[in-house]
Design a protein around this motif. Structure first.
Motif, PDB file in Angstrom:
ATOM      1  N   ARG A  92      -4.859  -4.001   7.504  1.00  0.00           N
ATOM      2  CA  ARG A  92      -5.155  -2.577   7.738  1.00  0.00           C
ATOM      3  C   ARG A  92      -5.651  -2.372   9.163  1.00  0.00           C
ATOM      4  NH1 ARG A  92      -9.223   0.867   8.230  1.00  0.00           N
ATOM      5  NH2 ARG A  92     -10.784  -0.781   8.073  1.00  0.00           N
ATOM      6  N   LEU A 107      -2.211   1.463   4.984  1.00  0.00           N
ATOM      7  CA  LEU A 107      -3.542   1.198   4.479  1.00  0.00           C
ATOM      8  C   LEU A 107      -4.534   2.002   5.316  1.00  0.00           C
ATOM      9  CD1 LEU A 107      -3.852  -2.609   3.743  1.00  0.00           C
ATOM     10  CD2 LEU A 107      -4.279  -0.737   2.185  1.00  0.00           C
ATOM     11  N   ASN A 111      -8.187   3.752   1.295  1.00  0.00           N
ATOM     12  CA  ASN A 111      -7.668   2.657   0.473  1.00  0.00           C
ATOM     13  C   ASN A 111      -8.685   1.527   0.413  1.00  0.00           C
ATOM     14  OD1 ASN A 111      -4.625   3.371   2.040  1.00  0.00           O
ATOM     15  ND2 ASN A 111      -4.956   3.698  -0.145  1.00  0.00           N
ATOM     16  N   SER A 139       0.848  -1.184   0.000  1.00  0.00           N
ATOM     17  CA  SER A 139       0.000   0.000   0.000  1.00  0.00           C
ATOM     18  C   SER A 139       0.885   1.236   0.000  1.00  0.00           C
ATOM     19  CB  SER A 139      -0.904   0.012   1.235  1.00  0.00           C
ATOM     20  OG  SER A 139      -0.102  -0.028   2.408  1.00  0.00           O
ATOM     21  N   LEU A 184      -2.825  -1.568  -4.709  1.00  0.00           N
ATOM     22  CA  LEU A 184      -1.436  -1.784  -4.309  1.00  0.00           C
ATOM     23  C   LEU A 184      -0.502  -1.227  -5.377  1.00  0.00           C
ATOM     24  CD1 LEU A 184      -1.619  -5.423  -2.910  1.00  0.00           C
ATOM     25  CD2 LEU A 184      -1.784  -3.267  -1.657  1.00  0.00           C
ATOM     26  N   LEU A 204      -5.931  -7.950   3.087  1.00  0.00           N
ATOM     27  CA  LEU A 204      -5.490  -6.560   3.208  1.00  0.00           C
ATOM     28  C   LEU A 204      -6.278  -5.821   4.280  1.00  0.00           C
ATOM     29  CD1 LEU A 204      -5.086  -5.575  -0.562  1.00  0.00           C
ATOM     30  CD2 LEU A 204      -3.273  -6.153   1.065  1.00  0.00           C
ATOM     31  N   ARG A 217       1.701  -3.428   7.460  1.00  0.00           N
ATOM     32  CA  ARG A 217       1.931  -3.111   6.048  1.00  0.00           C
ATOM     33  C   ARG A 217       1.986  -4.405   5.233  1.00  0.00           C
ATOM     34  NH1 ARG A 217       3.792   1.085   3.065  1.00  0.00           N
ATOM     35  NH2 ARG A 217       4.271   2.351   4.880  1.00  0.00           N
TER      36      ARG A 217
END
Length: 274
Positions: free
Chosen positions: A229, A127, A131, A123, A255, A225, A234
């Motif tokens: 987040r 994130l 996002n 990201s 991404l 993800l 990360r």
């Protein structure tokens, strides 16, 4: 491993670029041969790492004719010749290089042939909820998160080259699986594991053939993800350069690439040719 207390802080000045070196040091510290030298200025340094090929199952399978996997990092290219003096005479090397500059400089000493290349995505910054808007419309409720590695998942998660032993090792130290079930079958899955400190890898993404074309992989990665987040972690999504579908998936979820890791087999040394 020599100079560990000096090497790691130097590499952590750019953790993302040097993530592969840091990961190898953390996992195989006892096996790695290291050479660290300093330049004439306080900011100048150079590093060579040599990992015996038999130490890492992927390398042993992929590069069975090599003796060592070699990694370099430096701030001053004039230090490279001194670093290369640490390579054992006659050793067969595979270089894994995180910068094009390293390949260009090593070409003065070795004839190299690129074997493969991997693109690493992450990201941009952390994130955030904004996002996460990239993930709107995905049926993430279909995704089941599992903290334990069920035996039934091994064939699915091993499809991308991981061994059962590797997977069990990752889950023993906190990995998670994300799975979508269809008709009582694990139709698609992936897993996440701590790569280095706050950087977690999204890996092993695979959909069984009969369930492909339904966007299941995208749902899985989006769920992974989102989990990262929420934890303030990360992500790293590492994909073969020729895998167009995985690249499209990564970019569709917002991404962005941050590093290309290229593998180069050593054909001969330039000095030998002369």
């Amino acid at each position: 491993m020599q100079h560990l207390d000096q090497i790691v802080p130097l590499l952590e000045r750019d953790t993302l670029t040097n993530i592969t070196l840091l990961k190898m040091i953390e996992a195989y510290e006892a096996a790695i041969i290291s050479k660290l030298i300093k330049g004439s200025e306080p900011t100048q340094w150079g590093l060579l790492l040599l990992l015996p090929v038999e130490a890492y199952p992927y390398d042993q399978q992929t590069y069975p004719d090599a003796d060592f996997i070699a990694f370099v990092a430096y701030t001053e290219q004039s230090l490279l010749p001194e670093l290369l003096k640490a390579v054992p005479a006659g050793a067969r090397l595979v270089f894994k290089l995180q910068k094009d500059e390293y390949r260009e400089q090593l070409a003065h000493y070795y004839e190299l042939e690129q074997a493969r290349a991997y693109i690493s995505y992450t990201s941009q910054n952390e994130l955030t909820s904004s996002n996460a808007q990239q993930h709107k419309g995905l049926r993430n409720e279909d995704v089941v998160k599992q903290e334990a590695l069920a035996e039934e998942l091994l064939p699915l998660l091993c499809s991308n080259g991981y061994t059962p032993e590797e997977l069990r090792g990752y889950f023993a130290v906190g990995a998670y699986a994300f799975v979508i079930y269809r008709e009582d079958e694990a139709a698609a899955g992936c897993f996440i594991f701590c790569n280095y400190n706050e950087i977690w890898e999204v890996a092993g993404v695979h959909t069984r053939e009969r369930w492909r074309g339904q966007g299941l992989a995208r749902q899985l990665v989006a769920a992974a993800l989102e989990h990262l987040r929420q934890g303030g972690l990360r992500p790293r999504y590492h994909v073969l350069e020729t895998n167009a579908a995985s690249i499209r998936l990564a970019e569709s979820l917002g991404l962005q690439p941050f590093m290309k890791l290229t593998h180069h087999t050593m054909q001969s040394s330039v000095a030998e040719e002369r």
